[in-house]
Design a protein around this motif. Structure first.
Motif, PDB file in Angstrom:
ATOM      1  N   UNK A 140       0.887  -1.053   0.123  1.00 33.15           N
ATOM      2  CA  UNK A 140      -0.005   0.251  -0.044  1.00 33.15           C
ATOM      3  C   UNK A 140       0.907   1.240  -0.058  1.00 33.15           C
ATOM      4  N   UNK A 141       0.561   2.157  -0.555  1.00 34.62           N
ATOM      5  CA  UNK A 141       1.352   3.279  -0.951  1.00 34.62           C
ATOM      6  C   UNK A 141       0.505   4.671  -0.768  1.00 34.62           C
ATOM      7  N   UNK A 142       1.095   5.727  -0.175  1.00 31.30           N
ATOM      8  CA  UNK A 142       0.271   6.998   0.061  1.00 31.30           C
ATOM      9  C   UNK A 142       1.629   7.887  -0.487  1.00 31.30           C
ATOM     10  N   UNK A 143       1.195   8.829  -1.359  1.00 37.27           N
ATOM     11  CA  UNK A 143       2.056   9.646  -2.118  1.00 37.27           C
ATOM     12  C   UNK A 143       1.571  11.127  -2.325  1.00 37.27           C
ATOM     13  N   UNK A 144       2.750  11.971  -2.742  1.00 37.98           N
ATOM     14  CA  UNK A 144       2.212  13.324  -3.127  1.00 37.98           C
ATOM     15  C   UNK A 144       3.411  13.652  -4.043  1.00 37.98           C
ATOM     16  N   UNK A 145       2.572  14.384  -4.980  1.00 39.39           N
ATOM     17  CA  UNK A 145       3.687  15.143  -6.104  1.00 39.39           C
ATOM     18  C   UNK A 145       3.104  16.129  -7.016  1.00 39.39           C
TER      19      UNK A 145
END
Length: 182
Positions: A140-145
């Motif tokens: 599972x991944x939480x990211x921003x960009x």
């Protein structure tokens, strides 16, 4: 101008080419490749409705220890489009696992792609995230960009926050990127 059916043919050929090249590489025994599929949802900071801010994509790729390379197909908005749909995109996404502590990994992803029929059709991406290894097959991944869109006369960008789930077809074993000499 390229016809819509030709776009699908180009995407199919790229996917097929990626799959053949990944299987043709020799394995040194130190790095085992893993095939994965990822479903990704994100919200941008653009004006509009929730559907207009929503992005959805599916990525298929290979991972070699701390590096992965995926082919991503998605939509830049889930809002209904009247007329020609300019929200479909294709992207190549290399990813590097920068730091790992236990089940958590800090990731860095850069991407380059093409948005079909859009005036700002060149897509580039820069993303950082925190990945959690829920099991040897599910991450599972939480990211921003930021997504950057550019065309011949205009360019825009949009920051985003996203979540994803990756499924590995073979059990994925987290290993250190530093191999001890024998």
């Amino acid at each position: 101008m390229i016809k819509p059916n030709l776009h699908l043919l180009i995407i199919f050929c790229l996917c097929l080419s990626f799959n053949i090249k990944a299987h043709a590489q020799s394995d040194t025994g130190k790095v085992k490749k893993q095939t994965y599929i990822q479903v990704y949802y994100s919200l941008t900071n653009t004006a509009g409705t929730l559907g207009g801010k929503s992005n959805l994509s599916v990525e298929v790729g290979k991972q070699w220890n701390v590096f992965s390379l995926g082919l991503d197909l998605g939509k830049t908005t889930l809002e209904p489009i009247h007329g020609r749909d300019t929200s479909f995109y294709f992207e190549v996404r290399p990813n590097l696992n920068i730091f790992q502590q236990g089940r958590f990994t800090n990731t860095l992803t850069v991407g380059v792609g093409y948005v079909f029929f859009a005036p700002n059709n060149f897509l580039s991406e820069l993303t950082s995230g925190i990945e959690y290894t829920a099991s040897d097959r599910l991450h599972l991944n939480a990211n921003f960009g930021t997504f950057y869109y550019s065309g011949r006369y205009t360019a825009t960008s949009a920051t985003f926050f996203g979540i994803s789930a990756s499924y590995y077809f073979l059990p994925y074993k987290n290993r250190s990127s530093i191999f001890k000499p024998r």
